[in-house]
Enzyme design. Structure first.
Site, PDB file in Angstrom:
ATOM      1  N   HIS A  56      -9.310  -7.875   6.647  1.00 23.66           N
ATOM      2  CA  HIS A  56      -8.276  -7.943   5.612  1.00 23.66           C
ATOM      3  C   HIS A  56      -7.007  -7.321   6.213  1.00 23.66           C
ATOM      4  CE1 HIS A  56      -6.205  -6.569   1.932  1.00 23.66           C
ATOM      5  NE2 HIS A  56      -6.918  -7.448   1.273  1.00 23.66           N
ATOM      6  N   ASP A  79     -14.329  -0.476   6.553  1.00 21.64           N
ATOM      7  CA  ASP A  79     -13.656  -0.938   5.333  1.00 21.64           C
ATOM      8  C   ASP A  79     -14.747  -1.333   4.352  1.00 21.64           C
ATOM      9  OD1 ASP A  79     -11.241  -3.616   4.630  1.00 21.64           O
ATOM     10  OD2 ASP A  79     -12.543  -2.435   3.326  1.00 21.64           O
ATOM     11  N   LYS A 114     -12.420  -2.313  -7.648  1.00 23.51           N
ATOM     12  CA  LYS A 114     -13.362  -3.372  -7.280  1.00 23.51           C
ATOM     13  C   LYS A 114     -14.782  -3.051  -7.687  1.00 23.51           C
ATOM     14  CE  LYS A 114     -10.503  -4.594  -3.323  1.00 23.51           C
ATOM     15  NZ  LYS A 114      -9.961  -5.882  -3.732  1.00 23.51           N
TER      16      LYS A 114
END
Ligand SMILES: Cc1ncc(COP(=O)(O)O)c(CN[C@@H](CS)C(=O)O)c1O
Length: 411
Positions: free
Chosen positions: A124, A201, A227
């Protein structure tokens, strides 16, 4: 562990009773941000309604209650990822800030000209741009582990890159585009064998998989509350204690200090050294409530439910003519994120049609992973993602919507 069905879980999420364009909302974009159960919303409202005060400073009841609540949330998060101590849990704004904190604080002090940083092609932008900026600041160089046609890391090339003895290795635990779950425990052990520091991550893994940072032996692990059923505005940086103790502060200000003279200051202990200014108090309390909710369900239940949804979705989507799926086919190698294209229908058009015609919400675009789009030679993809409240009916609505889109776009 909970034994509840997704249909029962759905009742905990007020927004899922919504209609859009006079049709039930079918939310299939949890990878971007998850929906929130009533208990999370209530926990934050209760804070504002009954003990709203600043933390660490007040010597009155509601400030002490707010301080205790924020620190209870930190302990909950520490236990959730099996951190040895809650001091290793730094509250940030989000995954992006957690990664930037490491790139500036650890990176500036430990990365020098010519040093190697190893990343992967599936990162990302939040786990790519901070390292580009660090490399520009220090004269370090970046190398990337490529991805195979079906979305797996080329671990043979990872090995070769490790032979160049990188200072830092950073990679995602689960891809937000391909759904690929990387073998992080093995990758961390291999990086440690050449004395590299590893940042993981965890934005897409902590919400969806059981994560044990001590078992993984990660040096840094980053994720976001929004999230994982929590609010926006708060994230977590987990770090090994010795690394965090040695790192200089990232931001200066109130709370992160011990003594302040006009010309110099000394720093507070962990975790507060990295938490300058008034923290996101309601958000920490909301994150704590989200952790309680996930613990009630059990992360094993979450993972199994998402594997069932993903297997069903792959089976149903493969029957849609002209549909191309990106990412591993093996359920054990992927989580509940499916990127796809439908013939030459632009993903944006597809997402709009699905929203207007069927109330289905999916993501369309590059998903903050432009290098990955380039690797697969697509300008963008459509993406459906699943969570604790996703049902087979949601997936059926998506598939029906795709057939409707095909009718619209092929005549
Ligand atoms: C793997 C991964 N790593 C970092 C981030 C950034 O999370 P923040 O909370 O925005 O800081 C995300 C968030 N990806 C969202 C927004 S682009 C998606 O739709 O895929 C991610 O998926």
């Amino acid at each position: 562990r909970s034994g509840r069905t997704a249909a029962e879980v759905r009742a905990d999420f007020p927004i899922l009773a919504r209609q859009v364009h006079n049709k039930p909302l079918v939310y299939l974009d949890s990878t971007a941000s998850s929906q929130k159960p009533q208990v999370v919303i209530e926990a934050m409202n209760t804070y504002y309604q009954t003990y709203n005060a600043n933390v660490h400073r007040g010597v009155y009841t509601i400030s002490e209650e707010a301080t205790a609540a924020q620190e209870r949330a930190r302990v909950k998060v520490a236990r959730f990822i099996n951190a040895r101590h809650s001091k290793q849990v730094i509250f940030t704004r989000n995954t992006t800030e957690s990664i930037n904190l490491v790139a500036y604080s650890w990176g500036n002090a430990n990365i020098h000209t010519g040093d190697l940083i190893v990343l992967t092609e599936m990162e990302h932008h939040s786990n790519l741009v901070p390292w580009q900026l660090l490399a520009q600041r220090t004269g370090a160089r970046l190398e990337f582990v490529p991805v195979t046609d079906d979305g797996l890391l080329r671990l043979d090339i990872y090995q070769q890159l490790l032979e160049q003895r990188p200072r830092l290795v950073a990679f995602t635990h689960m891809s937000n585009v391909l759904g690929t779950i990387n073998p992080v425990q093995e990758m961390i052990a291999q990086a440690h064998a050449v004395e590299a520091i590893v940042l993981v991550d965890g934005a897409q893994s902590v919400p969806h998989l059981p994560v044990d940072v001590q078992a993984l032996d990660a040096d840094f692990y980053c994720f976001s509350a929004h999230k994982m059923l929590g609010p926006t505005g708060i994230g977590v940086l987990y770090g090994k204690r010795a690394l965090l103790e040695a790192m200089p502060p990232f931001m200066g200000g109130g709370d992160m200090i011990r003594t302040v003279k006009l010309h110099e200051s000394t720093w507070n202990d962990l975790p507060w050294k990295f938490e300058a200014g008034t923290p996101a108090i309601a958000e920490a309390i909301g994150l704590g409530a989200a952790v309680d909710y996930l613990n009630e369900l059990g992360m094993d239940w979450v993972q199994v439910h998402e594997q069932e949804m993903t297997a069903y979705a792959l089976e149903q989507l493969q029957q849609v003519p002209g549909l191309t799926i990106y990412g591993p086919r093996e359920i054990g190698q992927r989580g509940g994120v499916i990127s796809f294209t439908l013939g030459d229908v632009h993903p944006h058009d597809l997402a709009s049609i699905l929203d207007q015609e069927t109330g289905v919400a999916i993501r369309a675009g590059h998903h903050c992973a432009q290098p990955l789009m380039e690797r697969y030679d697509v300008p963008a993809t459509a993406r459906a993602s699943f969570y604790v409240y996703t049902t087979k009916e949601d997936i059926d609505a998506l598939v029906q919507g795709l057939h409707k889109a095909l009718q619209i776009f092929t005549f």
